[in-house]
Design a protein around this motif. Structure first.
Motif, short mmCIF file in Angstrom:
data_model
loop_
_atom_site.label_atom_id
_atom_site.label_comp_id
_atom_site.label_asym_id
_atom_site.label_seq_id
_atom_site.Cartn_x
_atom_site.Cartn_y
_atom_site.Cartn_z
N ASP A 136 0.83 -1.20 0.00
CA ASP A 136 0.00 0.00 0.00
C ASP A 136 0.86 1.25 0.00
O ASP A 136 1.80 1.38 0.79
CB ASP A 136 -0.92 0.01 1.23
N PHE A 137 0.53 2.18 -0.88
CA PHE A 137 1.29 3.41 -0.99
C PHE A 137 0.41 4.62 -0.72
O PHE A 137 0.65 5.38 0.21
CB PHE A 137 1.91 3.49 -2.39
N ILE A 138 -0.65 4.79 -1.51
CA ILE A 138 -1.59 5.89 -1.34
C ILE A 138 -2.99 5.39 -1.67
O ILE A 138 -3.17 4.56 -2.56
CB ILE A 138 -1.26 7.09 -2.26
N SER A 139 -4.00 5.88 -0.95
CA SER A 139 -5.38 5.57 -1.28
C SER A 139 -6.24 6.81 -1.08
O SER A 139 -5.89 7.71 -0.30
CB SER A 139 -5.92 4.42 -0.42
N TYR A 147 -6.52 12.19 0.24
CA TYR A 147 -5.63 11.06 0.10
C TYR A 147 -4.98 10.75 1.45
O TYR A 147 -4.70 11.65 2.25
CB TYR A 147 -4.55 11.34 -0.94
N ILE A 148 -4.73 9.46 1.66
CA ILE A 148 -4.06 9.02 2.88
C ILE A 148 -2.96 8.03 2.50
O ILE A 148 -2.98 7.44 1.42
CB ILE A 148 -5.03 8.37 3.88
N THR A 149 -1.99 7.87 3.41
CA THR A 149 -0.88 6.96 3.14
C THR A 149 -0.39 6.31 4.42
O THR A 149 -0.41 6.95 5.48
CB THR A 149 0.29 7.70 2.47
N GLN A 153 7.30 7.73 2.78
CA GLN A 153 7.78 8.08 1.44
C GLN A 153 6.70 8.71 0.56
O GLN A 153 7.00 9.30 -0.47
CB GLN A 153 8.34 6.85 0.74
N ALA A 154 5.43 8.57 0.95
CA ALA A 154 4.34 9.11 0.13
C ALA A 154 3.77 10.42 0.67
O ALA A 154 2.88 11.00 0.05
CB ALA A 154 3.22 8.08 0.02
N GLU A 155 4.29 10.89 1.77
CA GLU A 155 3.69 12.06 2.42
C GLU A 155 3.74 13.31 1.56
O GLU A 155 2.80 14.09 1.52
CB GLU A 155 4.36 12.29 3.77
N LEU A 156 4.86 13.52 0.84
CA LEU A 156 4.95 14.71 -0.03
C LEU A 156 3.91 14.66 -1.14
O LEU A 156 3.27 15.67 -1.46
CB LEU A 156 6.36 14.79 -0.62
N THR A 157 3.72 13.49 -1.72
CA THR A 157 2.74 13.35 -2.78
C THR A 157 1.33 13.55 -2.25
O THR A 157 0.51 14.23 -2.89
CB THR A 157 2.84 11.94 -3.43
N VAL A 158 1.02 13.01 -1.09
CA VAL A 158 -0.29 13.16 -0.49
C VAL A 158 -0.60 14.63 -0.20
O VAL A 158 -1.70 15.12 -0.46
CB VAL A 158 -0.39 12.32 0.81
#
Length: 322
Positions: A136-139, A147-149, A153-158
C-alpha cells in the motif's frame, strides 16, 4: 473414531454486486522477457474487457461485445489516455525508487481504481488505490475526500494531491457518478451475450458411497441464485453445507450445496436439489436417486491402449536385457 459434523444451513442472499475496475502497472529495471514496462487492464466483474501495453501501444477489446464499442471516438480517447499514463508512470517510478533508496532491481508502481454497484440496494462505492512493489502506498478516502498513506515516502505526494481541490472534486464526480454510468453501460452491452448462455447445469456428485451428496450447479449468470435441498417437498434447514460461489471463465458462476444424509435415509425419502432465480422461467430440480449420482469410481482406470503400449515397452526392455 470418525465424527460427522452436521452443519446448520442458513440460506445466503447473494446480492448482484458488480465491479468496474482499471489497473495500471509500471515496471522498472531489467524485467522478465516479454513483460512490458507498462500495461493497463480494465475488468468488469473480474473479467477482462480491454487491454493496453507499452509494446503494442494499442487498446485491445477482450470481449466480443466490446468490438462495437471499440469503433467509437471514446475508444481513441481512452487509447491516448493510456499512452499519456504510460509516460507518467515511466517518470514516477524512478522518483519512487529514489524515495525508497532503491538504485536498481525490478520494481513496480500500480494504480487500481473503479467502482462497485449493488443491484439489490442501489448502493455504489468508488475506490482509488496505489501500490509500490505490491505494498500500500496511497489511497483516496472518498468520504473525507482526501488522500491518505501508511508510509512516510508518500507524504509529499499526499500533501500535493490534497491541495489540488479541483482534482479532488473531479474525482468525487467521477467515482460517484461517471464510473457508475460506465459500469451500467458495459453491463448493458454484455447483457445480450450473457442472455444467450445455456441454462445452468445441475449435477449430483459423490466421492464415494459414504461421502455427502453434493448438488453442484454451474453456468448460472447471477450470484444470488438460490440453491437448496428439500425433503419430501419441505425445505431443509440442517444437515447441509453451502460452499462459496466461484467464477467460471465465461463470466458465469458455480456453487455447491452438500447434503449430509446417510444413504439409508435418503433412499427411504425423497430429497430434491432446487435451483431458483428470478431470471429462470421455472424452478430447476434434481431428485436424488442412485442413478442420478455421478460418483468417482475407486481405483485407477487405465485405457487398454495404454496397457498394450506398456506391455510392449516391458517386452522390449526384457529382450534387450536378454
Amino acid at each position: 473414531m470418525k465424527f460427522i459434523i452436521f452443519l446448520i444451513f442458513i440460506p445466503l442472499v447473494y446480492s448482484e454486486l458488480h465491479t468496474f475496475m482499471t489497473t495500471y502497472t509500471g515496471i522498472s529495471g531489467q524485467n522478465f522477457t516479454g513483460t512490458p514496462e507498462f500495461s493497463a487492464v480494465t475488468t468488469l466483474d473480474g473479467h477482462q474487457i480491454d487491454y493496453y501495453d507499452s509494446d503494442i501501444k494499442k487498446l485491445i477489446p477482450k470481449q466480443d461485445w466490446m468490438e462495437e464499442f471499440a469503433t467509437i471516438d471514446t475508444w481513441k480517447e481512452d487509447t491516448e489516455i493510456r499512452k499519456h499514463v504510460q509516460q507518467v508512470y515511466k517518470n514516477n517510478i524512478h522518483v519512487l525508487m529514489e524515495r525508497f533508496s532503491h538504485s536498481h532491481g525490478v520494481h513496480t508502481f500500480q494504480r487500481m481504481y473503479g467502482c462497485n454497484l449493488d443491484d439489490e440496494t442501489g448502493e455504489t462505492q468508488g475506490f482509488d488505490q496505489y501500490a509500490y512493489d505490491g505494498e500500500d502506498f496511497i489511497s483516496l478516502d472518498l468520504k473525507e475526500l482526501r488522500y491518505i498513506t501508511p508510509v512516510q515516502q508518500a507524504e509529499l505526494t499526499v500533501m500535493k494531491w490534497n491541495n489540488d481541490r479541483t482534482q479532488l472534486e473531479f474525482l468525487k464526480q467521477y467515482f460517484g457518478q461517471d464510473c457508475v454510468d460506465w459500469l451500467n453501460k458495459f453491463l448493458r452491452l454484455s447483457k445480450a451475450t450473457l442472455e444467450k448462455a445455456d441454462p445452468p447445469k445441475v449435477s449430483l456428485l459423490q466421492k464415494n458411497p459414504d461421502s455427502p451428496v453434493e448438488c453442484h450447479v454451474t453456468g448460472f449468470l447471477f450470484r444470488n441464485t438460490t440453491i437448496s435441498w428439500k425433503k419430501n417437498g419441505q425445505a431443509m434447514s440442517d444437515k447441509l453445507e453451502s460452499r462459496d460461489t466461484l467464477p467460471n471463465e465465461d463470466r458465469t458462476f458455480q456453487r455447491t450445496v452438500a447434503l449430509y444424509v446417510h444413504p439409508d435415509e435418503w433412499k427411504k425419502n425423497q430429497y430434491t436439489c432446487v435451483v431458483e432465480h428470478k431470471s429462470l422461467t421455472e424452478t430447476s430440480q434434481k431428485i436424488l436417486t442412485e442413478d442420478e449420482i455421478t460418483r468417482n469410481r475407486p481405483g485407477l482406470y487405465v485405457p487398454v491402449s495404454i496397457l498394450v503400449v506398456a506391455l510392449i515397452v516391458l517386452y522390449v526392455i526384457w529382450k534387450c536385457r536378454k
